[in-house]
Each structure stands twice: as C-alpha cells, then as structure tokens.
Design an enzyme around this catalytic site. Structure first.
Site, PDB file in Angstrom:
ATOM      1  CG  HIS A  87      11.815   2.158   3.980  1.00  0.00           C
ATOM      2  ND1 HIS A  87      11.443   2.840   5.115  1.00  0.00           N
ATOM      3  CD2 HIS A  87      10.722   2.168   3.174  1.00  0.00           C
ATOM      4  CE1 HIS A  87      10.186   3.240   5.007  1.00  0.00           C
ATOM      5  NE2 HIS A  87       9.731   2.830   3.829  1.00  0.00           N
ATOM      6  CG  HIS A 124       1.023   1.869  -0.328  1.00  0.00           C
ATOM      7  ND1 HIS A 124       0.725   3.175  -0.034  1.00  0.00           N
ATOM      8  CD2 HIS A 124       2.312   1.688   0.063  1.00  0.00           C
ATOM      9  CE1 HIS A 124       1.789   3.759   0.503  1.00  0.00           C
ATOM     10  NE2 HIS A 124       2.757   2.871   0.570  1.00  0.00           N
TER      11      HIS A 124
END
Length: 743
Positions: free
Chosen positions: A111, A274
């Site tokens: 992020h 993920h």
C-alpha cells in the site's frame, strides 16, 4: 488488492451510488476553515507553493544530511535479522495472525508502493508518505499504523542509517523471505521527507466515493490510478460494492495498467500477495473509531480503535472482509490457485456484512486454520479473487500457473520487485547488496566504456557546434526537448540515454520531429567526426553532445547580450538502444503542454498557467528558476514552432531580460485575442498599435502576485548580469536532473 484491501463501506446507496450494504468506517467530517485561506477565497489561483514541496528547513537532519553516506554505515544483514525477529514476535497490543506479522507487513509495503501511478509519476513508496495524511488515514490503510509501530524499535535502533521509506518497503520484502518465498532482489535508497505533499487523489469529498472520476460507460479520468477515493486500486467487493467478478476484472485491469502492470504482472501480484495472511472483518464496523488524523490526542496517532470485543486479534476489524485464502497463510505455495479452481463458489457475507465468496455447499469446511487456534474454517475468497477465474484472460494465465507453479513463482518475484521499485528511477539510484540486474522498466542506459572528453575537447566541440549553421534557437530547443522529459516524481526521462533520437520521443509533436531530425543529423555528424579522430579512445555520446550544444548556445546568446556566463558541463551520459526502450511505457512522458516552450496539445482544456506550474513541479525547479527559465527561453526564441507568443524582444536569440522589462511595461494594455483561442494581444496603451502577443504561460508572470514579485527582480535595471547567471544555473540544473551519478 492486498490482504486488507478495502475498509468497511458506508451505506453506499447514498455515498457512493452503490447498493452495497457493507458496513462503514465513518468518513471524517470536514471542519469549517477559520480563518479562510487564500485558496478558499480564490480557488482558481495557481499554487506556486507546490514548487517548494520539501524545504530543507522542514528536515530535522539538516540540509547537509547525506542518506547514501549514512546508509553505507548500515549492517543490512543485521537489519534484516531484526525485521525478521519482529515479524514472529507477537505483541499483546496487536496480536499477530498465526503468530506472524508477514501478511500485515506485505500489505503495508504494497500500500506504500502501490499508490504509484504512471501518468504523472506521483505516489509510490519512495518518500515514506504513508506516515502522513492523507495516506496514513485512508480507508484502505486501516491498521497499517500498527505495522509501522511494530517496526519502530528497529527504526529507533538503526536511526538515520535507514529511512522510514526504505524500512516500510523492506519489511514487506522480508516478510516474503520469511515465509519461504525467494524474492528477486531489493534496492534501498528511498530518502524520507518530513511533511505531506499535496496530491490530487480525486475530486470526491467522501471516502469511497467514485462519482467524480468516471465518465461514459466507465472511463476513469487521468491521472487517477484507483477506482475509488481512499483505495489503492479497486473495491474488493466489486465496482461500487456490487459483487460482480467480471466487472471487477475490468477495474483491476485498468487500475493496474495505470501502475504500469500488464495482465500477467497483475495476476501474479494478486495471486502471490493473496497467498499470505488474511483480511479482517470480525464484527460490526460501526464500533471502529476514527482514523489516526482524527483520533484523540491520547491515542498518540493510533487510529481505528475498536470496541468490538477486544478490538484486536480474533476481534479485529480492518476491511470488513473475513477471508483466509490458503491452508498455509504463513508459507509460500500454490494453495491460492488450488483452492480457487478446486471449489465452486457462492456469494456470502462476512460477519461485518461485506460481500465475499465461500466454497459452495459447505465444501472444505474446517480445512482453513483459524489465526488464533479456534475451529477450522471454510475456504473463502474476495470478489476480486474470483475475477482471476472468471475473466478469460486472467483465467488463461492462472490456469497455466496452476499446472506450472514455478512460472507463478518467477512472475510474482519479478512483479513484486517492480511494484516496490517502480518509482525509484534508474538502477544507479539503488543502494545495497541485493540489487537485481537492470530491468527494461527501469529505462536502462549503458555504462560508460570509453574515455570521456576533457576541457580542451569540450571547447573544440562547442566551436564546431556553433559553426555548424544551426541556430541558437535550434540548439536550445533540442537540448530542452531531451532534458525536459525528466520528471522528479518517478525519476524517469531526461537527457541521459539519448532517447530523443529514438521512438517514441523523436516523433512527439512537442519535439517538432522534422526540425529535430535536421538538428540531430548535424550533431551526429559532429559526433562521428570527433569519435573517429580523437586520441586515447575518447568519445562523446550523442546524449552528451545534445546537452553540450545547448549549453554552448546559451553561452553564445549571453555573450551576444554583453554577459559572460559559463554553463557547467559534466560528460558521462551514454546512448541507450531502441531495444532497451519500452515505447509504450515512455509514451506517458509525452507532454500535454510545455509552457517553457509555449506548447500545448490541440484540444487541451486545462488552464495553461496551471499546466506550466505542473510542468515546473515535475522538473523539480523552484518558482524563481521557473521564472528565469521562461523569460530566458522566450528571449532565445525557443518557442514551439517558432511562435512569437511571449517573445517580448527585438533581438531574439540574445539572452536578455527583455521579457520581464516589456511584460511589466505599463505602456502595454493586454486583451484576449478575438482571432485566436488562448492568445492575448498587447497593444500600445496610447496608440492602440499591436506590440506583442502572448499566452497565459507568459501573462501569468504579470498577473499572479507571487510570480510578479519574481518578475520584477529580473526586470530591474541592475539585474541583467544576475538574470544571465541565474538562467545559466537553472538551465544546468534541468540538463543534469537525471545525472544521479553527480549527486
């Protein structure tokens, strides 16, 4: 798109034009301004302050602090060991899922780096901006304040030898290493800034808003890289919270492309990222408190304090989604794809009420471990995870990886490296022992493999250039075209590499291809003559010669005006090849407008004076430098297409302060032209006779109070020598913007 990629949403039927019933973390309440600022009174005023984003006075380390020098004292192996130790030492104040903070650190790094957008080069992790508003309080960054606090003992221990910017990114790389993944490499070299920078992330005035960035069917406005205000990429529940994996794939493809990722890199990042950790949506998000910037002072910058249960660990609420992607969330493997294709999926909701998918008909129940030792869980996926299966292009890619997991490993390693380093510029800026070999996306240039020219050679080459028949304007425009492609945001472009002679730059309208070809042909002849006859293996690259020729023209123009100036020149640029130039990637560097050359692309609607400020910002020039450059380039006749707009002199080609003298002459009255759009006519105030024409790029130096104050300095009768010297210095700065080897 990482492990907690979207916070709980409000009732988006009113706030985001969505029918999602997902819970929400409340948006900040805008406070009334008291007193009103200049920007409140005059919202269309240009923001000159953006040209001074990080004043040295803001740094507690002082103007002389040298980060590469400090970093050289760092034991990087010891640093890595300490980060690894933090990762597996669970803290009671924020317990680690599965006893490992790896997933949290991956999300933090992702992020930070993932705010990068290719259109203007803004964002990315290169300055540690995640520490400051608005990023530290974005809905997509819920709980990343905890990740940074976990790292504080490491930062405290190593001090200024490691920047926050580097540590935030490095921690995610360490997380992958600690969980059995072999990373492609890592480069340090990100230097901290000490205050936030104003970036236009969108025009929406609510978190998770989308209504002001789309037009047409679903055309995302430039330069935005995210679909939603406050998110890094896309809404993991689907567009505007509608759980449609196919529609979500469209958003994924668009937003990742705006970060310079192709379909395979995009799929690799989603599947690879993920494969670790989990998302957090244990309960009612209405019980989550304000973000760090709005939290009470006693919370000391800790945001999103939750009153749901313990507010942490098994009760944690971050995105509102409650997904664990694999049976081995702290170990690299192909579990994500094995589950994605091993089950059929049905739409369900998390305990917090967010849309997600669960294995159909109870399949796989109990096979997914609980992060804190509770009963096993059923397999779950995000809406955007299912996109990897439902979109035909992503499906072909991910099915191949299902059968050949080693290809996924390689693709994820390279895509992750690109994600973390995309905003750092050329590999010459990287520090440390783990830097990978240069990649095409780093715009590689060859190393110098010959003797460089000396002062005597430079003088001889200048003479040949000035005797070549090329004009001052041609030489100046060519050098400017090469060097001004640089942008400070992601350190791309510039004169090094000599890519002005390659596609796509040689065909850009702003570079006047026909005239450019003529100039380059002459300069190439001079280069070949020198290289074939110079003794001792000396050579000059075309990249160096282009800059040298422009500097020679500046010196000549100053001398013709009665002023002796010397433009600093440092050889050492090399010429890149077309094969090592990514044409598609370079296309985003093409200017929409360049006010320094009085160029604007046909159809451009934004105000020219605002585009000039933006151009100056990307070049990294200050307001005084921008002022002197515009005035000097006008005097030199360096306008695009030979336009006379702003050429307020009777002696074009001579470096003089005439631009400022005549701009500020009250004997001239300006009015908008009736014959040409975006053109102004300056007429004699007494006779009405036309004297000059100009654009907003010119007149802004008389209309804006800050720029007028600067223009007045250069219009003074005692400023002629200062003007010439300041222009030469600013010119040299632009020419050397990409010479990181000189720093």
């Amino acid at each position: 798109m990482s492990s907690d990629s979207r916070p709980p949403q409000p009732d988006t039927s009113t706030q985001s034009n969505s029918e999602s019933e997902s819970p929400a973390i409340s948006s900040p309440t805008p406070q009334d301004h008291a007193p009103m600022t200049n920007r409140d009174w005059w919202p269309n005023q240009i923001d000159v302050s953006m040209l001074h984003p990080h004043p040295s006075q803001a740094s507690p380390l002082g103007a002389d602090f040298d980060y590469p020098k400090e970093f050289a004292k760092l034991d990087v192996d010891a640093l890595k060991a300490d980060v690894m130790s933090v990762m597996t030492t669970s803290q009671d104040w924020w317990p680690a899922d599965y006893g490992h903070y790896g997933g949290l650190f991956i999300r933090m790094s992702w992020h930070a780096a993932g705010t990068y957008r290719i259109q203007d080069g803004r964002g990315g992790g290169g300055q540690g901006m995640q520490r400051f508003a608005p990023l530290n309080s974005w809905p997509d960054n819920v709980s990343l304040d905890k990740a940074r606090r976990l790292l504080w003992p490491v930062k405290q221990k190593y001090g200024s030898k490691i920047s926050w910017a580097d540590l935030i990114i490095f921690a995610g790389n360490c997380a992958l290493d600690s969980m059995g993944f072999k990373t492609f490499g890592f480069g340090f070299g990100r230097e901290d800034v000490w205050q936030p920078e104003e970036v236009m992330w969108g025009e929406e005035d609510v978190w998770l808003g989308t209504d002001k960035r789309y037009s047409g069917k679903r055309d995302l406005a430039q330069p935005y890289g995210a679909t939603t205000m406050g998110l890094i990429y896309v809404n993991p529940e689907g567009p505007e919270g509608k759980p449609d994996p196919v529609a979500a794939a469209h958003d994924i493809r668009e937003t990742f492309a705006r970060m310079a990722m192709n379909d395979e890199e995009t799929a690799a990042l989603i599947v690879g990222g993920h494969s670790f950790g989990k998302t957090h949506g244990a309960g009612d998000a209405d019980l989550v408190g304000p973000e760090p910037e709005a939290a009470p002072i006693e919370q000391q910058g800790f945001g999103w304090k939750s009153s749901f249960g313990s507010g942490k660990g098994k009760d944690a609420i971050t995105s509102g989604l409650e997904v664990v992607w694999t049976p081995t969330p702290t170990q690299w493997g192909n579990g994500f794809l094995e589950l994605l294709y091993g089950y059929e999926w049905e739409l369900t909701k998390s305990p917090a009420g967010a849309w997600q998918f669960t294995a159909k008909d109870g399949a796989g129940a109990g096979t997914i471990p609980d992060p804190f030792g509770g009963p096993g869980r059923a397999p779950t996926m995000l809406v955007t995870d299912i996109s990897m299966r439902e979109d035909p292009i992503y499906r072909r890619i991910t099915q191949r990886w299902l059968e050949h997991p080693e290809e996924l490993t390689e693709a994820f390693a390279k895509a992750w490296y690109k994600l973390l380093h995309r905003d750092m510029g050329p590999v010459s800026r990287y520090l440390g022992p783990w830097v990978a070999e240069p990649q095409l996306w780093q715009d590689p240039v060859p190393d110098v493999d010959h003797e460089l020219v000396d002062a005597k050679d430079v003088a001889a080459l200048k003479s040949k250039v000035l005797a070549s028949g090329l004009t001052v304007a041609q030489l100046v425009k060519t050098a400017w075209s090469a060097a001004s492609s640089f942008r400070r945001t992601d350190k791309r472009g510039g004169a090094n590499g000599g890519r002005l002679r390659l596609e796509p730059q040689k065909s850009w309208e702003s570079n006047e291809p026909a005239d450019l070809d003529q100039v380059l042909s002459v300069l190439e002849g001079i280069q070949q003559d020198f290289n074939s006859s110079a003794a001792g293996g000396k050579k000059i690259s075309l990249a160096d010669l282009i800059v040298l020729a422009g500097s020679a023209a500046v010196e000549k123009a100053a001398k013709d005006g009665g002023h002796e100036v010397s433009v600093p020149f440092a050889p050492g640029r090399t010429d890149a090849s077309q094969e090592n130039t990514d044409v598609e990637s370079f296309a985003v560097l093409e200017p929409r407008a360049d006010g320094f050359r009085n160029y604007v692309r046909v159809g451009e609607k934004a105000p020219l004076e605002h585009l000039l400020i933006e151009r100056a910002y990307r070049l990294g020039v200050t307001a005084p430098e921008m002022t002197v450059l515009v005035g000097g380039l006008r005097a030199l006749g360096a306008n695009h297409g030979g336009s006379k707009h702003g050429v307020f002199t009777d002696n074009p080609g001579v470096l003089s302060n005439d631009f400022f003298v005549n701009l500020l002459d009250m004997g001239t009255e300006w009015k908008a032209s009736e014959a040409a759009e975006n053109v102004y006519e300056g007429c004699d105030r007494s006779s009405g006779q036309l004297k000059w024409t100009a654009t907003a790029n010119d007149l802004v130096f008389g209309s804006n109070s800050v720029l007028r104050a600067l223009a007045e300095v250069y219009a003074q009768s005692d400023a002629k020598q200062k003007f010439a010297e300041d222009f030469a210095a600013a010119w040299a700065k632009v020419m050397n913007n990409d010479r990181f080897d000189l720093e």
